[in-house]
Design a protein around this motif. Structure first.
Motif, PDB file in Angstrom:
ATOM      1  N   HIS A 177       0.752  -1.321   0.058  1.00  0.00           N
ATOM      2  CA  HIS A 177      -0.021  -0.231   0.132  1.00  0.00           C
ATOM      3  C   HIS A 177       0.849   1.447  -0.071  1.00  0.00           C
ATOM      4  O   HIS A 177       0.232   2.296  -0.101  1.00  0.00           O
ATOM      5  CB  HIS A 177      -0.960   0.118   1.284  1.00  0.00           C
ATOM      6  CG  HIS A 177      -1.792  -1.080   1.113  1.00  0.00           C
ATOM      7  ND1 HIS A 177      -3.082  -1.316   0.456  1.00  0.00           N
ATOM      8  CD2 HIS A 177      -1.680  -2.454   1.909  1.00  0.00           C
ATOM      9  CE1 HIS A 177      -3.535  -2.547   0.784  1.00  0.00           C
ATOM     10  NE2 HIS A 177      -3.017  -3.154   1.666  1.00  0.00           N
ATOM     11  N   GLU A 231      -2.275  -0.338   7.785  1.00  0.00           N
ATOM     12  CA  GLU A 231      -1.555  -1.227   7.407  1.00  0.00           C
ATOM     13  C   GLU A 231      -0.449  -0.960   6.927  1.00  0.00           C
ATOM     14  O   GLU A 231       0.705  -1.500   6.739  1.00  0.00           O
ATOM     15  CB  GLU A 231      -2.474  -2.165   6.405  1.00  0.00           C
ATOM     16  CG  GLU A 231      -1.647  -3.488   6.044  1.00  0.00           C
ATOM     17  CD  GLU A 231      -2.326  -3.923   4.716  1.00  0.00           C
ATOM     18  OE1 GLU A 231      -3.564  -3.732   4.531  1.00  0.00           O
ATOM     19  OE2 GLU A 231      -1.340  -4.551   3.974  1.00  0.00           O
ATOM     20  N   HIS A 241       2.410  -7.600   3.094  1.00  0.00           N
ATOM     21  CA  HIS A 241       1.116  -6.786   3.787  1.00  0.00           C
ATOM     22  C   HIS A 241       0.649  -7.622   5.063  1.00  0.00           C
ATOM     23  O   HIS A 241       1.595  -8.333   5.430  1.00  0.00           O
ATOM     24  CB  HIS A 241       0.085  -7.052   2.563  1.00  0.00           C
ATOM     25  CG  HIS A 241       0.108  -6.682   1.289  1.00  0.00           C
ATOM     26  ND1 HIS A 241      -1.030  -5.653   1.061  1.00  0.00           N
ATOM     27  CD2 HIS A 241       0.882  -6.471   0.280  1.00  0.00           C
ATOM     28  CE1 HIS A 241      -0.512  -4.983  -0.138  1.00  0.00           C
ATOM     29  NE2 HIS A 241       0.506  -5.472  -0.580  1.00  0.00           N
ATOM     30  N   ALA A 242      -0.301  -6.973   5.497  1.00  0.00           N
ATOM     31  CA  ALA A 242      -0.886  -7.312   6.732  1.00  0.00           C
ATOM     32  C   ALA A 242      -2.264  -7.485   6.705  1.00  0.00           C
ATOM     33  O   ALA A 242      -2.844  -6.633   5.910  1.00  0.00           O
ATOM     34  CB  ALA A 242      -0.463  -6.609   7.944  1.00  0.00           C
TER      35      ALA A 242
HETATM   36 ZN   LIG Z   1      -2.615  -5.028   2.264  1.00  0.00          ZN
END
Ligand SMILES: [Zn+2]
Length: 260
Positions: free
Chosen positions: A96, A111, A155-156
């Motif tokens: 992101h 995030e 990512h998370a």
């Molecule tokens: Zn993500």
């Protein structure tokens, strides 16, 4: 009365001519021999125009030799020397980054911020180990045709509370380039070091059909990893980001067959 000077002049002139003739005689002989030689060369080898021409079929029909000219299909120039292995290059996408916040917690934790802390640690450590590493935005312009040894997107998962099962990590690999070795190394390393469960059943098309898989150059293995849930795994991701970062580094070193 004829002067002594005139007599000497006449006799001297005649003598001088003869002397010049003998002096230049070797040059004259050389020129004659050279001209004869050139004529000899010309008559022996001749000009092509003076000789009868045979086309390929006539030469073949004569039975004595193969045609001198024959059609050879064009071929690309082959590499004659083995190329040295290209330097390793790792692309780390910080999920992101420079695009959107991703998942957002009630307290405003994003995030994007969680991913960036981990991604920066991964990139710094890989560079310290002498590996050429690029920190990439989510939609980085460099992703188009990106060529590297591996691409890992960090990512998370959601910050919402679903149930007690919403913990763990998951990985998806590229549909376009066999990334099994990278996937296996990362799955093993990440699980071992973080002690998180593998959360396979929430893998979505957002992961398997991840945009970067389509953008990078074919032949570059790539995976996307969800490092954990921002709700139940928050303390690991936020308070101890070295652990997920080291787990990702370990997975990449495993794939590169470098001792951790
Ligand atoms: Zn993500």
């Amino acid at each position: 009365m004829q002067s002594q000077y005139d007599d000497d002049s006449w006799d001297g002139s005649e003598y001088s001519l003869m002397r010049q003739f003998w002096h230049y005689l070797p040059v004259l002989i050389f020129l004659i021999v050279a001209a004869a030689g050139m004529y000899g060369v010309y008559t022996i080898f001749g000009s092509a125009a003076d000789k009868p021409k045979l086309d390929a079929s006539q030469v073949l029909a004569s039975g004595f030799s193969a045609p001198i000219i024959k059609a050879v299909p064009l071929k690309p120039v082959a590499q004659r020397l083995a190329q040295s292995p290209s330097p390793r290059r790792i692309g780390i996408i910080s999920g992101h980054k420079a695009n959107d916040p991703g998942a957002v917690c009630e307290d405003g934790l994003t995030e994007e911020a969680v991913n960036l802390i981990i991604a920066n640690k991964v990139v710094d450590t890989l560079r310290e180990r002498g590996l050429r590493t690029d920190l990439l935005d989510e939609f980085d312009s460099r992703l188009l045709g990106y060529t590297g040894t591996a691409v890992v997107s960090i990512h998370a998962d959601s910050c919402d509370y679903f149930n007690e099962e919403a913990t763990g990590y998951k990985i998806a690999d590229s549909l376009f380039t066999d990334s099994t070795a990278l996937f296996n190394c990362m799955e093993e390393s990440y699980g071992t070091i973080t002690q998180l469960p593998y959360h396979a059943y929430t893998i979505t098309p957002h992961m398997t059909d991840y945009h970067a898989f389509r953008e990078i150059a074919p032949g570059t293995p790539a995976i996307i990893i969800e490092t954990g849930f921002m709700n139940l795994d928050r303390s690991l991701l936020v308070d101890q980001p070295d652990i997920p970062a080291n787990a990702i580094i370990d997975g990449i070193l495993c794939y590169l067959e470098i001792a951790p």
